[in-house]
Every structure is written in structure tokens, then in C-alpha cells.
Design a protein around this motif. Sequence first.
Motif, PDB file in Angstrom:
ATOM      1  N   ILE A  83       0.802  -1.376   0.081  1.00 58.45           N
ATOM      2  CA  ILE A  83       0.040  -0.010  -0.051  1.00 58.45           C
ATOM      3  C   ILE A  83       0.800   1.435   0.079  1.00 58.45           C
ATOM      4  O   ILE A  83       0.608   2.213  -0.815  1.00 58.45           O
ATOM      5  N   GLU A  84       1.963   1.287   0.706  1.00 56.45           N
ATOM      6  CA  GLU A  84       2.698   2.260   0.910  1.00 56.45           C
ATOM      7  C   GLU A  84       3.333   2.694  -0.422  1.00 56.45           C
ATOM      8  O   GLU A  84       3.441   3.898  -1.131  1.00 56.45           O
ATOM      9  N   ARG A  85       3.949   1.533  -1.191  1.00 63.13           N
ATOM     10  CA  ARG A  85       4.652   2.132  -2.356  1.00 63.13           C
ATOM     11  C   ARG A  85       3.572   2.225  -3.531  1.00 63.13           C
ATOM     12  O   ARG A  85       3.847   3.418  -4.396  1.00 63.13           O
ATOM     13  N   LEU A  86       2.352   1.773  -3.463  1.00 62.41           N
ATOM     14  CA  LEU A  86       1.557   2.053  -4.180  1.00 62.41           C
ATOM     15  C   LEU A  86       0.982   3.628  -4.173  1.00 62.41           C
ATOM     16  O   LEU A  86       0.816   4.153  -5.023  1.00 62.41           O
ATOM     17  N   CYS A  87       0.701   3.916  -3.163  1.00 60.66           N
ATOM     18  CA  CYS A  87       0.315   5.507  -2.742  1.00 60.66           C
ATOM     19  C   CYS A  87       1.570   6.386  -3.272  1.00 60.66           C
ATOM     20  O   CYS A  87       1.402   7.348  -3.885  1.00 60.66           O
ATOM     21  N   GLN A  88       2.774   5.975  -2.907  1.00 66.43           N
ATOM     22  CA  GLN A  88       3.795   6.759  -3.667  1.00 66.43           C
ATOM     23  C   GLN A  88       3.859   6.891  -4.959  1.00 66.43           C
ATOM     24  O   GLN A  88       4.132   8.099  -5.647  1.00 66.43           O
ATOM     25  N   VAL A  89       3.680   5.866  -5.681  1.00 65.49           N
ATOM     26  CA  VAL A  89       3.752   5.852  -7.054  1.00 65.49           C
ATOM     27  C   VAL A  89       2.615   6.385  -7.605  1.00 65.49           C
ATOM     28  O   VAL A  89       2.766   7.333  -8.545  1.00 65.49           O
ATOM     29  N   THR A  90       1.591   6.511  -7.098  1.00 64.97           N
ATOM     30  CA  THR A  90       0.287   7.102  -7.612  1.00 64.97           C
ATOM     31  C   THR A  90       0.546   8.666  -7.383  1.00 64.97           C
ATOM     32  O   THR A  90      -0.088   9.454  -8.335  1.00 64.97           O
ATOM     33  N   THR A  91       0.990   8.863  -6.337  1.00 67.38           N
ATOM     34  CA  THR A  91       1.352  10.447  -6.325  1.00 67.38           C
ATOM     35  C   THR A  91       2.439  11.012  -7.138  1.00 67.38           C
ATOM     36  O   THR A  91       2.109  12.226  -7.695  1.00 67.38           O
ATOM     37  N   ARG A  92       3.309  10.375  -7.294  1.00 66.79           N
ATOM     38  CA  ARG A  92       4.284  10.742  -8.275  1.00 66.79           C
ATOM     39  C   ARG A  92       3.540  10.972  -9.892  1.00 66.79           C
ATOM     40  O   ARG A  92       3.743  11.778 -10.527  1.00 66.79           O
ATOM     41  N   HIS A  93       2.804   9.863  -9.956  1.00 66.50           N
ATOM     42  CA  HIS A  93       2.200   9.717 -11.394  1.00 66.50           C
ATOM     43  C   HIS A  93       1.325  11.024 -11.517  1.00 66.50           C
ATOM     44  O   HIS A  93       1.313  11.708 -12.671  1.00 66.50           O
ATOM     45  N   GLN A  94       0.595  11.441 -10.493  1.00 73.14           N
ATOM     46  CA  GLN A  94      -0.469  12.591 -10.696  1.00 73.14           C
ATOM     47  C   GLN A  94       0.394  14.000 -10.529  1.00 73.14           C
ATOM     48  O   GLN A  94       0.068  14.923 -11.443  1.00 73.14           O
ATOM     49  N   HIS A  95       1.559  13.914  -9.873  1.00 76.18           N
ATOM     50  CA  HIS A  95       2.479  15.131  -9.891  1.00 76.18           C
ATOM     51  C   HIS A  95       3.195  15.593 -11.258  1.00 76.18           C
ATOM     52  O   HIS A  95       3.678  16.461 -11.169  1.00 76.18           O
TER      53      HIS A  95
END
Length: 229
Positions: free
Chosen positions: A198-210
Motif C-alpha cells: 500500500i505504501e509504495r502504491l500510494c507513493q507511485v500514484t502520487t508521483r504519477h499525478q504530480h
Amino acid sequence: MNSSNLDINQVRRTTADELFDLLRTDIENLTLVPGTKLSEANVARQYSVSRQPVREALIRLDHLKLVEIQPQKATIVRRISRSAIKQARFTRLSVELEIARRACELYHGELDEQFQQNLEQQNAVLDSGSLDRFNALDKTFHNLLCTAADCLMAVDIIQQCKMQVDRLCLLALTDVEAARQILTDHHAILNSLQDKDIERLCQVTTRHQHRLDSTVDHVQRDHADYFDD
């Protein structure tokens, strides 16, 4: 716009529905560029319909902030708004982070084949240098994430947010390498989901949107006349 695409006799759909879809598509794919003036009379004449369904379609587009209706004047295709994009990204990121958390809890590989097929198709269109299908495949990828989270209602929310950025993405995705960064993110998102991290998925998702931040700056430099702020 191609008037041959208009089917006013389609069951359960009104003429206004058809016009709305056609005009929205033409705005999103930049057939109608920001700042284009739309006359009710001209649109009605082009599609051989009365002005009433044209007016209804334009009102719906105005509610979506895709056009601006100026009383007693022509309706104008809205220019791209940085502030609207910022708000849309905030909303979309909030939704997608919750989707990520929920998907990690519920997903057990049921959609692995569809995810892999989608990523292979994304890679194929990039290898061919044809970017016109990439945006649609990106949409399908994120719809699969909503399915994995058992939250299909989120698809509509994400699509409403995407309406504010689709034109921006179309202008930005003339660069294959930039699109490959998005594909790399998609692979990382799927890997994190499959690992239930979950932690890595949220980090990647945030980077993706930014990634949108630098995209806005780049596109505005090249197409300043398409922006209103």
C-alpha cells in the motif's frame, strides 16, 4: 466536426445528447481549439437540426466548464485554466489514493491478464510512434484500478476531473519519451498492487499525478494562447 457521425434517430438518445457528445469530443481532441467561437445558428445549420438541441448541448458543456456562454454573443470554447487543472488534480489524487488503498485490500489477481494486455498495448502504440490511442489506453488502465477496488462509481469522478486536463495531455503527449514515463508509472502501479504494498502504491500514484505540474509549464510555454491564466 463530422456531421455524418450524427444519428438523431438513435434509440433513447436525444438530438441534444448526440450534439453534446460530438462537441465535447471535438473540444477534448482539439478539433475545436481553445478560443473557438460557436454560433448556435451555425452548429444547427451544420447538423440540420433546430437551435433548441444546440442550446441544450451548449448549456451542458458550459456546466462542465468546457465552453463559456456569453449572452447575446457567441459561445466560446474555454481556454485551459491552470487553477481548474490544479483543483481537478487535487480531487483526482484524493480519489485515486483511496482507490489504491482499497484495491490493495481487495485485489487477488483477477484482472492481471487485462492489466498486462493493456500495458502491452500501451507499449505497442509508443513503439509505433502513434500516440493517438495512448490516452484511451491510459483511461482503460485507471478504470481497471477502479474495478480492482470494487469502486466503479469512482470512474465517473475521475472522468470529470480528466475533462479539465485531457486537452493538456493531448498537447503534451507529442513526446514519446514523456509518454514512456507514464507507462513506467503504470508498470510500477501494477507491480505495487500485485505485491499488495500500500505504501509504495500510494507513493507511485502520487508521483504519477504530480507529473502534471511540469506538463502544464511545458505546454503553456508552447501554447500560451490556449491558456487563460
